[in-house]
Enzyme design. Structure first.
Site, PDB file in Angstrom:
ATOM      1  N   HIS A 140       0.743  -1.257   0.182  1.00 10.16           N
ATOM      2  CA  HIS A 140       0.057  -0.193  -0.002  1.00 10.16           C
ATOM      3  C   HIS A 140       0.925   1.326  -0.148  1.00 10.16           C
ATOM      4  O   HIS A 140       2.043   1.271   0.301  1.00 10.16           O
ATOM      5  CB  HIS A 140      -0.920   0.025   1.274  1.00 10.16           C
ATOM      6  CG  HIS A 140      -2.200  -0.961   1.167  1.00 10.16           C
ATOM      7  ND1 HIS A 140      -1.958  -2.176   1.267  1.00 10.16           N
ATOM      8  CD2 HIS A 140      -3.513  -0.682   0.641  1.00 10.16           C
ATOM      9  CE1 HIS A 140      -3.157  -2.742   1.185  1.00 10.16           C
ATOM     10  NE2 HIS A 140      -3.987  -1.863   0.804  1.00 10.16           N
ATOM     11  N   LYS A 189      -0.593   4.835   4.636  1.00 12.12           N
ATOM     12  CA  LYS A 189      -1.388   3.784   5.328  1.00 12.12           C
ATOM     13  C   LYS A 189      -0.718   3.425   6.865  1.00 12.12           C
ATOM     14  O   LYS A 189       0.359   3.252   6.827  1.00 12.12           O
ATOM     15  CB  LYS A 189      -1.520   2.338   4.388  1.00 12.12           C
ATOM     16  CG  LYS A 189      -2.450   1.586   5.084  1.00 12.12           C
ATOM     17  CD  LYS A 189      -3.033   0.451   4.168  1.00 12.12           C
ATOM     18  CE  LYS A 189      -3.867  -0.512   4.678  1.00 12.12           C
ATOM     19  NZ  LYS A 189      -5.144   0.013   5.101  1.00 12.12           N
TER      20      LYS A 189
END
EC number: 1.17.1.8
Length: 268
Positions: A156, A160
């Site tokens: 990600h 995040k």
């Protein structure tokens, strides 16, 4: 028309949710958009903030003040914020679509309790492709059973804040359930140093964070002589937003309960 409110409407995901709701008109309509109390954006038109043009929905800093204006709340905010909204919606009899990740066991239990009074769709990932992947993972785990070493790799963007991702953990849960294992006992989160030989029943997790990666997930079933990889890659957050709006429509006239995206897609 399904009247939808978006929590965190000024955030990155919130603005995409606003757009996704408007794309499904006249089946859906954004009738409330909420931001944090004290925000300088309170009063700004939600459509203009999302670069859609004026839609006549001003940003509000208080969920209670717009309680009569929506049927279902879509909430992708942080756990502590979402739980406050959950308590309000439970009391007010409002349905919820929840995409919050990073919940612990006690917080998930609060969702289950609220599901006794209101209909809720809770999912770590609202992508149709990811949820089809979960079905494939269940099938693969049952067929390969004890013959495969299983590893889950996810990537990600740098912003995040939870790891592994909620989607990766959900994938692990699906696989563990299919194999009649307890994920809390068999999960291995990262490896370093002299780890010794791999224990056969473990399910490994590896996490990558960097750049603007929306979300990549690969599950590796490594057998003797062959490997099976099931991969999903998201290129836009709109896929999550569209799934959340689909869930909001599905909740219309639904009985109280805690549902997931598999229910919405008829995959159970």
């Amino acid at each position: 028309m399904r009247r939808i409110a978006v929590m965190g409407a000024a955030g990155r995901m919130g603005k995409i949710l606003v757009e996704a709701v408007q794309q499904r008109a006249p089946l859906t309509g954004l009738t409330a958009a909420i931001v944090r109390p004290g925000s300088t954006l309170i009063g700004v038109d939600a459509g203009e903030l999302a670069s859609l043009g004026r839609i006549g929905v001003p940003l509000s800093g208080n969920l209670e003040s717009v309680a009569e204006e929506f049927d279902v709340l879509i909430d992708f905010t942080l756990p502590e914020v979402m739980l406050k909204n959950l308590a309000f919606c439970r009391k007010a009899g409002k349905a919820m679509v929840i995409g919050t990740t990073g919940l612990d066991a006690a917080q998930k239990q609060l969702l289950a309790e609220a599901g006794k009074d209101i209909p809720i769709v809770f999912a770590a990932n609202f992508s149709v492709g990811v949820n089809l992947s979960l079905k494939l993972l269940d099938m693969a785990a049952r067929v390969l059973a004890e013959d495969a070493d299983i590893e889950i790799i996810e990537a990600h963007h740098r912003h995040k804040i939870d790891a592994p991702s909620g989607t990766a953990l959900r994938m692990g849960e699906v696989i563990a359930n299919a194999l009649d294992r307890d994920l809390q006992k068999v999960a291995v989160y990262g490896r370093e140093g002299h780890t010794g030989a791999r224990e056969r029943e473990t399910i490994g997790f590896a996490t990558v964070r960097g750049g603007d990666v929306v979300g990549d997930h690969t599950v590796l079933f490594a057998c003797e002589g062959e490997r099976l990889e099931i991969t999903h890659k998201a290129s836009s957050r709109m896929t999550f937003a569209k799934g959340a709006v689909r869930a909001a429509l599905w909740l219309d006239a639904r009985e109280p309960g805690l549902y997931d995206m598999q229910d919405v897609l008829g995959l159970h």
